[in-house]
Enzyme design. Sequence first.
Site, PDB file in Angstrom:
ATOM      1  N   ALA A  46      89.871   8.137  12.108  1.00  0.00           N
ATOM      2  CA  ALA A  46      90.236   7.209  11.266  1.00  0.00           C
ATOM      3  C   ALA A  46      91.867   7.575  10.841  1.00  0.00           C
ATOM      4  O   ALA A  46      92.595   6.619  10.497  1.00  0.00           O
ATOM      5  CB  ALA A  46      89.522   7.661   9.945  1.00  0.00           C
ATOM      6  N   GLY A  87      84.170   7.169   8.354  1.00  0.00           N
ATOM      7  CA  GLY A  87      83.419   7.919   9.506  1.00  0.00           C
ATOM      8  C   GLY A  87      84.327   9.273   9.937  1.00  0.00           C
ATOM      9  O   GLY A  87      85.156   9.704   9.106  1.00  0.00           O
ATOM     10  N   CYS A  88      84.058   9.878  11.074  1.00  0.00           N
ATOM     11  CA  CYS A  88      85.041  11.119  11.716  1.00  0.00           C
ATOM     12  C   CYS A  88      86.415  10.644  11.396  1.00  0.00           C
ATOM     13  O   CYS A  88      86.947   9.931  11.687  1.00  0.00           O
ATOM     14  CB  CYS A  88      84.761  11.240  13.009  1.00  0.00           C
ATOM     15  SG  CYS A  88      85.718  12.568  13.573  1.00  0.00           S
ATOM     16  N   PHE A  89      87.023  11.605  10.522  1.00  0.00           N
ATOM     17  CA  PHE A  89      88.354  11.504   9.948  1.00  0.00           C
ATOM     18  C   PHE A  89      89.346  11.696  11.015  1.00  0.00           C
ATOM     19  O   PHE A  89      90.519  11.553  10.681  1.00  0.00           O
ATOM     20  CB  PHE A  89      88.501  12.332   8.574  1.00  0.00           C
ATOM     21  CG  PHE A  89      88.418  13.973   8.735  1.00  0.00           C
ATOM     22  CD1 PHE A  89      88.449  14.547   9.828  1.00  0.00           C
ATOM     23  CD2 PHE A  89      88.112  14.456   7.601  1.00  0.00           C
ATOM     24  CE1 PHE A  89      87.960  15.762   9.813  1.00  0.00           C
ATOM     25  CE2 PHE A  89      88.019  15.974   7.479  1.00  0.00           C
ATOM     26  CZ  PHE A  89      88.082  16.493   8.634  1.00  0.00           C
ATOM     27  N   TRP A  90      89.062  12.466  12.028  1.00  0.00           N
ATOM     28  CA  TRP A  90      89.821  12.271  13.228  1.00  0.00           C
ATOM     29  C   TRP A  90      90.552  11.306  13.741  1.00  0.00           C
ATOM     30  O   TRP A  90      91.853  10.957  13.701  1.00  0.00           O
ATOM     31  CB  TRP A  90      89.238  13.313  14.324  1.00  0.00           C
ATOM     32  CG  TRP A  90      88.965  14.761  14.285  1.00  0.00           C
ATOM     33  CD1 TRP A  90      89.611  15.438  13.310  1.00  0.00           C
ATOM     34  CD2 TRP A  90      88.003  15.533  15.057  1.00  0.00           C
ATOM     35  NE1 TRP A  90      88.793  16.624  13.310  1.00  0.00           N
ATOM     36  CE2 TRP A  90      88.155  16.811  14.400  1.00  0.00           C
ATOM     37  CE3 TRP A  90      87.405  15.215  16.254  1.00  0.00           C
ATOM     38  CZ2 TRP A  90      87.407  17.770  14.948  1.00  0.00           C
ATOM     39  CZ3 TRP A  90      86.646  16.215  16.761  1.00  0.00           C
ATOM     40  CH2 TRP A  90      86.614  17.451  16.190  1.00  0.00           C
TER      41      TRP A  90
END
Length: 301
Positions: free
Chosen positions: A14, A9-12
């Site tokens: 993760a 999902g959103c890599f921020w």
Amino acid sequence: MKEIYLAGGCFWGAEHYFRNIEGVVDTEVGFANGDTPSPTYEQVYTDTTGYAETVRVIYDQERLPLEELVLDYFQAIDPLSVNKQGEDRGTRYRTGVYYKDPDDLETIKGVFGKVEAEYGRPLAVELEPLRNFHPADGRHQDYLVKNPDGYCHLPLKLFRYPRLVSDLKALLGDEPDITARLANSAALIKERMGFFWVGFYMVAGTDELVLGPFQGPVACMRIGFGKGVCGASWKEGRTIVVPDVEEFPGHIACSSLSKSEIVVPIVRDGEVKGVLDIDSTDLSTFDHIDAFWLERLVSLL
Ligand code: SME
């Protein structure tokens, strides 16, 4: 050093999760396994490029075996959800494990099999060799370090637990005294996580637990085998999550303020030696994330 590419999902969020895990040496966010050459964030955002937001995780396999890292990854995703994590929707938010080293495949497959068995349903997580990876521009690297109040689809506790576990490991060091280890463990968990009551009940004889080091209000001193949540966890040798203590038959109320609870057994050589008990003044405080990371923590004791 080794590397693996994890789409969650959103890599921020993760990336922020992985960078806190003991044994992770470096992380970089980018776009994996898509079609357009040199994609920008804006292009990927249109959801037409085939890329997945992905974190490149560089790790020290001596301190963090791949199996553990992939298990940790599963704690931060909904592995059944297709192209949606949290409220983020689109193929760019699909989940996937992309490997460079073909020798990693068997290990990763093993973890997928374990997780699939737990869920009892096929997973929606891709497992493929890495075809390509393009780092995102600097604004997106370490995004939540630069923007601590920035958007994140993951719960805050996912960032706190890995840090807690690695700090506790360092704090305990090779101290041999079990009382000292348990006392500082209770103190650190309470301080970091802010729970209402954190403590240990240790097996004494064949049929009772006795209160050990704890942080919080005074508590019951002895609990019988199979009694209350603690005694049940001992008897069944497994973690018990209680979303509402009123609903748990035989729950022992040491404080009327306690509304939900988690109990994790301390198992050595196949035998329960005691339990870690944590209480919250809110309902439904604990879930599979707490169970997973507290089991990891208890394994250090
Ligand atoms: N509620 C526990 C007893 C211990 S207190 O929560 C500190 C139980 O039912 O075992």
